[in-house]
Write a protein that holds these residues in place. Structure first.
Motif, PDB file in Angstrom:
ATOM      1  N   ASP A  53      87.330  18.637 -87.626  1.00  0.00           N
ATOM      2  CA  ASP A  53      86.774  17.520 -88.409  1.00  0.00           C
ATOM      3  C   ASP A  53      86.201  16.452 -87.492  1.00  0.00           C
ATOM      4  O   ASP A  53      85.131  15.875 -87.769  1.00  0.00           O
ATOM      5  CB  ASP A  53      87.851  16.917 -89.310  1.00  0.00           C
ATOM      6  N   SER A  54      86.890  16.168 -86.383  1.00  0.00           N
ATOM      7  CA  SER A  54      86.388  15.184 -85.425  1.00  0.00           C
ATOM      8  C   SER A  54      85.082  15.665 -84.799  1.00  0.00           C
ATOM      9  O   SER A  54      84.136  14.876 -84.620  1.00  0.00           O
ATOM     10  CB  SER A  54      87.435  14.936 -84.341  1.00  0.00           C
ATOM     11  N   ALA A  55      85.008  16.959 -84.474  1.00  0.00           N
ATOM     12  CA  ALA A  55      83.771  17.509 -83.926  1.00  0.00           C
ATOM     13  C   ALA A  55      82.622  17.369 -84.924  1.00  0.00           C
ATOM     14  O   ALA A  55      81.491  17.026 -84.545  1.00  0.00           O
ATOM     15  CB  ALA A  55      83.972  18.971 -83.547  1.00  0.00           C
ATOM     16  N   LEU A  56      82.901  17.628 -86.203  1.00  0.00           N
ATOM     17  CA  LEU A  56      81.872  17.494 -87.233  1.00  0.00           C
ATOM     18  C   LEU A  56      81.412  16.044 -87.377  1.00  0.00           C
ATOM     19  O   LEU A  56      80.212  15.767 -87.502  1.00  0.00           O
ATOM     20  CB  LEU A  56      82.404  18.016 -88.570  1.00  0.00           C
ATOM     21  N   GLU A  57      82.358  15.118 -87.360  1.00  0.00           N
ATOM     22  CA  GLU A  57      81.994  13.701 -87.478  1.00  0.00           C
ATOM     23  C   GLU A  57      81.131  13.267 -86.296  1.00  0.00           C
ATOM     24  O   GLU A  57      80.150  12.525 -86.458  1.00  0.00           O
ATOM     25  CB  GLU A  57      83.260  12.853 -87.563  1.00  0.00           C
ATOM     26  N   ASN A  58      81.506  13.701 -85.100  1.00  0.00           N
ATOM     27  CA  ASN A  58      80.688  13.385 -83.934  1.00  0.00           C
ATOM     28  C   ASN A  58      79.302  13.998 -84.048  1.00  0.00           C
ATOM     29  O   ASN A  58      78.302  13.359 -83.704  1.00  0.00           O
ATOM     30  CB  ASN A  58      81.380  13.893 -82.664  1.00  0.00           C
ATOM     31  N   ALA A  59      79.225  15.234 -84.539  1.00  0.00           N
ATOM     32  CA  ALA A  59      77.932  15.890 -84.671  1.00  0.00           C
ATOM     33  C   ALA A  59      77.031  15.165 -85.664  1.00  0.00           C
ATOM     34  O   ALA A  59      75.814  15.065 -85.449  1.00  0.00           O
ATOM     35  CB  ALA A  59      78.123  17.346 -85.092  1.00  0.00           C
ATOM     36  N   ALA A  60      77.625  14.658 -86.740  1.00  0.00           N
ATOM     37  CA  ALA A  60      76.832  13.901 -87.721  1.00  0.00           C
ATOM     38  C   ALA A  60      76.265  12.633 -87.086  1.00  0.00           C
ATOM     39  O   ALA A  60      75.075  12.312 -87.260  1.00  0.00           O
ATOM     40  CB  ALA A  60      77.689  13.561 -88.936  1.00  0.00           C
ATOM     41  N   ARG A  61      77.100  11.909 -86.327  1.00  0.00           N
ATOM     42  CA  ARG A  61      76.615  10.710 -85.632  1.00  0.00           C
ATOM     43  C   ARG A  61      75.607  11.099 -84.550  1.00  0.00           C
ATOM     44  O   ARG A  61      74.584  10.419 -84.374  1.00  0.00           O
ATOM     45  CB  ARG A  61      77.779   9.952 -84.991  1.00  0.00           C
ATOM     46  N   GLY A  62      75.902  12.168 -83.838  1.00  0.00           N
ATOM     47  CA  GLY A  62      75.016  12.582 -82.773  1.00  0.00           C
ATOM     48  C   GLY A  62      73.620  12.940 -83.257  1.00  0.00           C
ATOM     49  O   GLY A  62      72.626  12.659 -82.576  1.00  0.00           O
ATOM     50  N   PHE A  63      73.531  13.550 -84.425  1.00  0.00           N
ATOM     51  CA  PHE A  63      72.221  13.896 -84.965  1.00  0.00           C
ATOM     52  C   PHE A  63      71.410  12.639 -85.258  1.00  0.00           C
ATOM     53  O   PHE A  63      70.213  12.573 -84.947  1.00  0.00           O
ATOM     54  CB  PHE A  63      72.379  14.738 -86.226  1.00  0.00           C
ATOM     55  N   ARG A  64      72.047  11.626 -85.829  1.00  0.00           N
ATOM     56  CA  ARG A  64      71.319  10.383 -86.114  1.00  0.00           C
ATOM     57  C   ARG A  64      70.817   9.734 -84.825  1.00  0.00           C
ATOM     58  O   ARG A  64      69.708   9.187 -84.782  1.00  0.00           O
ATOM     59  CB  ARG A  64      72.222   9.422 -86.886  1.00  0.00           C
ATOM     60  N   ILE A  65      71.637   9.799 -83.781  1.00  0.00           N
ATOM     61  CA  ILE A  65      71.239   9.216 -82.495  1.00  0.00           C
ATOM     62  C   ILE A  65      70.116  10.020 -81.848  1.00  0.00           C
ATOM     63  O   ILE A  65      69.093   9.468 -81.430  1.00  0.00           O
ATOM     64  CB  ILE A  65      72.456   9.176 -81.535  1.00  0.00           C
ATOM     65  N   LEU A 107      81.261  26.196 -90.998  1.00  0.00           N
ATOM     66  CA  LEU A 107      80.215  26.602 -91.941  1.00  0.00           C
ATOM     67  C   LEU A 107      80.518  26.154 -93.355  1.00  0.00           C
ATOM     68  O   LEU A 107      79.622  26.121 -94.205  1.00  0.00           O
ATOM     69  CB  LEU A 107      80.023  28.117 -91.886  1.00  0.00           C
ATOM     70  N   GLY A 108      81.770  25.791 -93.617  1.00  0.00           N
ATOM     71  CA  GLY A 108      82.107  25.247 -94.924  1.00  0.00           C
ATOM     72  C   GLY A 108      81.756  23.781 -95.078  1.00  0.00           C
ATOM     73  O   GLY A 108      81.867  23.225 -96.175  1.00  0.00           O
ATOM     74  N   SER A 109      81.330  23.138 -93.993  1.00  0.00           N
ATOM     75  CA  SER A 109      80.985  21.709 -94.037  1.00  0.00           C
ATOM     76  C   SER A 109      79.503  21.511 -94.312  1.00  0.00           C
ATOM     77  O   SER A 109      78.663  22.163 -93.687  1.00  0.00           O
ATOM     78  CB  SER A 109      81.340  21.043 -92.706  1.00  0.00           C
ATOM     79  N   PRO A 110      79.166  20.568 -95.200  1.00  0.00           N
ATOM     80  CA  PRO A 110      77.746  20.276 -95.432  1.00  0.00           C
ATOM     81  C   PRO A 110      77.081  19.590 -94.245  1.00  0.00           C
ATOM     82  O   PRO A 110      75.846  19.493 -94.202  1.00  0.00           O
ATOM     83  CB  PRO A 110      77.774  19.351 -96.656  1.00  0.00           C
TER      84      PRO A 110
END
Length: 476
Positions: free
Chosen positions: A47-59, A216-219
């Motif tokens: 979950d932490s990796a996914l949250e970082n990836a979401a922020r990372g994409f915006r950056i 893969l289950g995460s949007p």
């Protein structure tokens, strides 16, 4: 004993160790001895990796192409600076000879350099419209990518998985193989040390099915990139389909090699025999099925046997070693079973067909001839040091055999007949075809297959565009 690093995940730029987590053993394939304990990500880590990836994409999607290019170039240069250290990790955990490990890392650096250039070559187009109207086609980064890399090329596969998304403006969560974790983490660390924002690239390890289902289950994840077996690839495609995620799938092969009677036997053998046993045959584009025109069959077979017997097999750190062990205990078990099945079906075991030594996962370079199509090894990729050599009457029969299987990754052909070369290029069903050469990959060329060997491409400009989506804009 050469040093082997402490193992960790990389989440948000932080090295996450084994405390409070399950672990799995990492084994030296030359000895069978445990050399490290790898922490496995739990649900909170993912979950932490996914949250970082979401922020990372915006950056990262808002980052100028020139900065993306500079980070990729600097990461490539760090790979070159650290080649000796990383190569020793690679040989220790994967087994291939040290010179091959160094070559893999340097090729990975060249690939990152190429992707750096592609950052500034992502083009859209403007469509012709009447005065006062406008229409344009834009290419935009697809979003966070979940990437799964195998163990056979632990540096190059990770460089492929992260380089293209980073060039395109995406973030990425990469899962290198749990059997070769140190090399993949070292490649990512080069990128972070080169200035990649820590949110942009995460490294996780874990129970493969649990990790893939969670990510893969995460949007948040918008694309899957996978290199591995066709069986696992089909499973992951089903998971990705639930959320309509984009996919790049580089799956199994069973490389046909068509050798025609107009060729010089030694010229073909000097290229293709070493190619067949490179990395102990654990290469997705390995030449495995030698489809030889009848008048050349016996000298070709005999020459291949001679070269297989002459190979020096041993620990990848030893001088002069040309082939190391197989990377895990599953390899020799599978090859032993497939060779026995081929012999049971009437094949001739010309050389090899046995394990070497009493420690590690060594298997002798093996040549089978006159193998019937009913044998398992004629239908399923051996992924080991085995060459299959069969005779065929004519060009039509040879092409039919090359295309018989549902796989279509790499194919090879050797002929001096120019008209035949054009026919082969047209008729062979493969994503990559090599004519009178053993090479099917280059940093600027797309790498991928057709049929059961997957879809989409890595490397080349196509590797970057595979991480993009199209948006058409109409204005009036």
């Amino acid at each position: 004993m050469r040093d082997y690093p402490a193992l960790h995940l990389i989440i948000g730029g932080e090295k996450v160790g084994a405390v409070g987590r399950d672990t799995c053993a990492v084994v030296d394939p030359s000895t069978g001895e445990t050399i490290g304990e790898l922490p496995l990500a739990n649900a909170a880590d993912l979950d932490s990796a996914l949250e970082n990836a979401a922020r990372g994409f915006r950056i990262w999607r808002a980052t100028a192409p020139e900065k993306r290019a500079r980070v990729l170039q600097d990461g490539a240069n760090l790979l070159r600076e650290r080649v000796e250290t990383i190569a020793q990790m690679l040989t220790r955990e994967q087994g291939k000879p040290l010179p091959e490990a160094k070559g893999e890392i340097l090729y990975s650096a060249n690939l990152l350099d190429f992707y750096a250039g592609e950052c500034k070559r992502i083009y859209g187009r403007t469509l012709v419209r009447p005065a006062g109207q406008r229409a344009e086609v834009r290419m935009e980064p697809v979003g966070p990518v979940a990437a799964f890399a195998p163990w056979n090329f632990p540096a190059l596969n990770v460089a492929r998985k992260i380089g293209a998304p980073i060039a395109a403006g995406c973030s990425v969560i990469v899962k290198p193989s749990e059997e070769t974790p140190a090399t993949g983490a070292a490649v990512v660390q080069c990128m972070l040390d080169a200035g990649l924002p820590p949110e942009v690239c995460q490294v996780v390890f874990g129970v493969p099915d649990e990790v893939s289902r969670h990510l893969l289950g995460s949007p948040i994840i918008r694309k899957l990139s996978f290199t591995g077996s066709t069986t696992v690839g089909k499973h992951l495609l089903k998971l990705a389909a639930e959320d309509m995620k984009r996919t790049t799938m580089e799956l199994g092969g069973h490389g046909p090699v068509l050798v025609f009677g107009d060729m010089d036997v030694d010229k073909v053998l000097d290229t293709m025999a070493p190619n067949a046993f490179r990395n102990a045959g654990q290469v997705c584009v390995s030449p495995t099925r030698f489809i030889v025109e009848e008048n050349l069959f016996e000298p070709f077979r005999d020459g291949f046997i001679t070269r297989a017997r002459a190979l020096k097999v041993g620990n990848g750190f030893d001088d002069g070693v040309q082939m190391g062990p197989m990377a895990n205990p599953r390899g020799p078990d599978q090859i032993e079973r497939m060779v026995a099945d081929a012999v049971d079906h009437g094949a001739k075991l010309e050389t090899g067909g046995e394990r070497i030594g009493n420690q590690g996962y060594f298997y002798a370079p093996t040549v089978l001839s006159e193998v019937p199509t009913s044998a398992e090894i004629m239908n399923e990729e051996p992924f080991g040091p085995v060459a299959i050599i069969n005779r065929y009457a004519d060009e039509a029969a040879m092409i039919a055999e090359a295309n018989r299987l549902p796989y279509g990754l790499a194919a090879y052909a050797w002929t001096n007949d120019a008209a035949r070369r054009r026919r082969l290029i047209d008729e062979i069903e493969a994503g990559m075809v090599a004519i009178n050469t053993g090479g099917v990959s280059a940093v600027d060329a797309p790498f991928g297959g057709v049929k059961w060997s997957g879809h989409g491409s890595e490397d080349g400009a196509e590797g970057v565009t595979a991480c993009m989506v199209l948006k058409t804009v109409h204005e009036a």
